[in-house]
Scaffold this motif. Structure first.
Motif, PDB file in Angstrom:
ATOM      1  N   PRO A 177       0.811  -1.229   0.000  1.00  0.00           N
ATOM      2  CA  PRO A 177       0.000   0.000   0.000  1.00  0.00           C
ATOM      3  C   PRO A 177       0.837   1.269   0.000  1.00  0.00           C
ATOM      4  N   ILE A 178       2.090   1.201   0.460  1.00  0.00           N
ATOM      5  CA  ILE A 178       2.975   2.360   0.475  1.00  0.00           C
ATOM      6  C   ILE A 178       4.365   1.920   0.061  1.00  0.00           C
ATOM      7  N   SER A 179       5.206   2.885  -0.267  1.00  0.00           N
ATOM      8  CA  SER A 179       6.619   2.604  -0.526  1.00  0.00           C
ATOM      9  C   SER A 179       7.395   2.695   0.777  1.00  0.00           C
ATOM     10  N   GLY A 180       8.397   1.866   0.933  1.00  0.00           N
ATOM     11  CA  GLY A 180       9.198   1.897   2.147  1.00  0.00           C
ATOM     12  C   GLY A 180       9.992   0.623   2.320  1.00  0.00           C
ATOM     13  N   ARG A 181      10.454   0.420   3.540  1.00  0.00           N
ATOM     14  CA  ARG A 181      11.236  -0.777   3.868  1.00  0.00           C
ATOM     15  C   ARG A 181      10.322  -1.802   4.518  1.00  0.00           C
ATOM     16  N   ILE A 182      10.385  -3.012   4.002  1.00  0.00           N
ATOM     17  CA  ILE A 182       9.493  -4.065   4.465  1.00  0.00           C
ATOM     18  C   ILE A 182      10.202  -4.936   5.496  1.00  0.00           C
ATOM     19  N   GLY A 183       9.432  -5.415   6.461  1.00  0.00           N
ATOM     20  CA  GLY A 183      10.001  -6.251   7.522  1.00  0.00           C
ATOM     21  C   GLY A 183       9.937  -7.734   7.171  1.00  0.00           C
ATOM     22  N   LYS A 184       9.990  -8.552   8.187  1.00  0.00           N
ATOM     23  CA  LYS A 184       9.968  -9.995   7.960  1.00  0.00           C
ATOM     24  C   LYS A 184       8.551 -10.455   7.654  1.00  0.00           C
ATOM     25  N   SER A 185       8.456 -11.589   6.954  1.00  0.00           N
ATOM     26  CA  SER A 185       7.164 -12.161   6.616  1.00  0.00           C
ATOM     27  C   SER A 185       6.689 -13.058   7.751  1.00  0.00           C
ATOM     28  N   GLU A 186       5.417 -12.926   8.095  1.00  0.00           N
ATOM     29  CA  GLU A 186       4.849 -13.734   9.171  1.00  0.00           C
ATOM     30  C   GLU A 186       4.240 -15.040   8.656  1.00  0.00           C
ATOM     31  N   VAL A 187       4.177 -15.201   7.343  1.00  0.00           N
ATOM     32  CA  VAL A 187       3.631 -16.431   6.761  1.00  0.00           C
ATOM     33  C   VAL A 187       4.588 -16.932   5.687  1.00  0.00           C
ATOM     34  N   THR A 188       4.470 -18.195   5.370  1.00  0.00           N
ATOM     35  CA  THR A 188       5.272 -18.821   4.325  1.00  0.00           C
ATOM     36  C   THR A 188       4.328 -19.399   3.274  1.00  0.00           C
ATOM     37  N   PRO A 189       4.829 -19.703   2.072  1.00  0.00           N
ATOM     38  CA  PRO A 189       3.987 -20.364   1.071  1.00  0.00           C
ATOM     39  C   PRO A 189       3.362 -21.646   1.642  1.00  0.00           C
ATOM     40  N   GLY A 190       2.079 -21.823   1.368  1.00  0.00           N
ATOM     41  CA  GLY A 190       1.342 -22.960   1.901  1.00  0.00           C
ATOM     42  C   GLY A 190       0.466 -22.611   3.073  1.00  0.00           C
ATOM     43  N   ALA A 191       0.639 -21.414   3.635  1.00  0.00           N
ATOM     44  CA  ALA A 191      -0.167 -21.001   4.776  1.00  0.00           C
ATOM     45  C   ALA A 191      -1.559 -20.585   4.316  1.00  0.00           C
ATOM     46  N   LEU A 192      -2.551 -20.848   5.149  1.00  0.00           N
ATOM     47  CA  LEU A 192      -3.921 -20.439   4.872  1.00  0.00           C
ATOM     48  C   LEU A 192      -4.175 -19.096   5.528  1.00  0.00           C
ATOM     49  N   VAL A 193      -4.628 -18.131   4.726  1.00  0.00           N
ATOM     50  CA  VAL A 193      -4.944 -16.805   5.247  1.00  0.00           C
ATOM     51  C   VAL A 193      -6.428 -16.521   5.005  1.00  0.00           C
TER      52      VAL A 193
END
Length: 408
Positions: A177-193
């Motif tokens: 939604p904005i430009s900036g520095r992104i942190g760590k991901s809380e989910v991995t491929p295969g996760a259900l959201v």
């Protein structure tokens, strides 16, 4: 006879020894009174830039917590953790299969509605001509006209369903939604959201520019406001204060910021007001949550009276006290009112006048002055008359400089 000779020799030696002692004590009794050496500095008014050093924390300029707007299985993570992203960059890909099928179904329904509308429209146009010559009944024409309007409504409804299906299909691509520095991901491929889940997938922070939030007492804030209104302190035309930043390791941040605003409420527990400054941060040297000290340029006092800290002591009540040399070479002790520390000096608001002489060296010798002895006073140059106020190591050197003794 020999015994009498020895006693006589001992007596002569004793007399000589007493005579020698008398000769050594005579100069001490006839000597001059002890010399008292004092150093003074003359009080002057000068231009001083008023600053305040306030503690604070850095905060990101913009913060966005990324959450999915549709549910499904995460197929891919498309960003590097800790990297920079731009607005609309795709961060995650959610399985789009069911949303693609819904979109295709809605598109087919729209096509069917549009075909039905074309047929009803042609019939309505024919009936419009026939009813004029009474070839069809008025009731038949009204029925066809109503069916025409119904067909048009069905087309609009189908178009809305297609648009909704397209939006949900696009939401399977989770974008920044904005430009900036992104942190760590809380989910991995295969996760259900799920849509609008409480836990964020990741977090993006805009670090350039960056905010610095500091606190200042309401008493100090009111004083500054009053002095600016009365003209005692001068600011720029926009009444905006410049801000410099001191980092945790003591270094000064190379970029200069400006004060954005002050909060409209006072913390009832601490009596402090929050001030917010904004700083450019092109190299991302400042990270959110860092402890810093902001140096605010509050204004300029054109006629500031300062006194070296070496010349200020405290009375039994803890009030600031200076020792002066009067024009007739007498000693006078006087209480003063100090506002704040400027380098190695005190800013004096009352108690001193321009031209008065403050003792800054030799105060400990005043108790040694014998009755009737008037010390010789010599005015010595000091940082009190400088146009700039030394700070840091320079201030320590300047404070040591005035130790030039006055001679009797």
């Amino acid at each position: 006879m020999q015994c009498k000779t020895i006693k006589l020799s001992a007596l002569v030696l004793a007399i000589l020894a007493l005579a020698g002692c008398g000769k050594q004590e005579a100069p001490q009794q006839q000597g001059a009174a002890p010399t008292v050496e004092l150093g003074v500095a003359e009080v002057t008014a000068r231009k001083v830039t008023m600053t305040a050093e306030l503690p604070g924390r850095t905060n990101p300029y913009l913060v966005a917590e990324v959450r999915p707007q549709v549910g499904g299985i995460v197929l891919q993570r498309l960003f590097r953790e800790g990297g920079d992203v731009k607005r609309s960059d795709v961060l995650y890909q959610i399985d789009p299969a069911t949303y693609q099928a819904t979109y295709n179904s809605a598109a087919a329904t729209l096509s069917k509605a549009e075909a039905n509308l074309a047929s009803i429209k042609s019939r309505a146009e024919r009936y419009a001509d026939l009813v004029k010559i009474n070839a069809v009944s008025k009731q038949d024409y009204d029925d066809v006209e109503a069916a025409h309007k119904q067909a048009k409504a069905d087309v609009e409804s189908a178009k809305a369903a297609v648009e909704n299906a397209r939006i949900n299909l696009d939401y399977t691509k989770v974008t920044a939604p904005i430009s900036g520095r992104i942190g760590k991901s809380e989910v991995t491929p295969g996760a259900l959201v799920t849509a609008s889940q409480p836990s964020a997938l990741t977090r993006i922070q805009q670090l350039d520019p960056i905010y610095v939030d500091v606190t200042q007492s309401s008493v100090e804030w009111l004083r500054l406001k009053r002095e600016i209104e009365t003209g005692a302190l001068k600011t720029d035309s926009k009444k905006q204060a410049k801000v410099k930043l001191k980092l945790e390791d003591g270094r000064m941040y190379p970029q200069e910021g400006k004060l954005e605003f002050s909060d409209v409420t006072v913390d009832q527990a601490t009596g402090m007001i929050t001030l917010r400054a904004v700083f450019p941060n092109p190299k991302h040297d400042l990270l959110p949550g860092m402890y810093v000290r902001a140096v605010l340029e509050e204004g300029v006092n054109e006629q500031a009276i300062t006194v070296p800290q070496a010349g200020v002591s405290r009375d039994p009540k803890g009030l600031p006290l200076v020792t002066l040399v009067t024009p007739d070479n007498k000693i006078e002790r006087r209480n003063i009112v100090v506002e704040k520390e400027i380098g190695n000096e005190w800013l004096v608001s009352s108690g001193l006048k321009v031209g008065e002489k403050v003792i800054i060296d030799g105060l400990h010798q005043l108790m040694m002055i014998p009755p009737g002895v008037t010390p010789t006073i010599k005015t010595i140059p000091s940082h009190l008359t400088d146009k700039t106020t030394p700070t840091g190591a320079a201030a320590g050197q300047a404070q040591a400089a005035p130790a030039i003794a006055a001679k009797q």
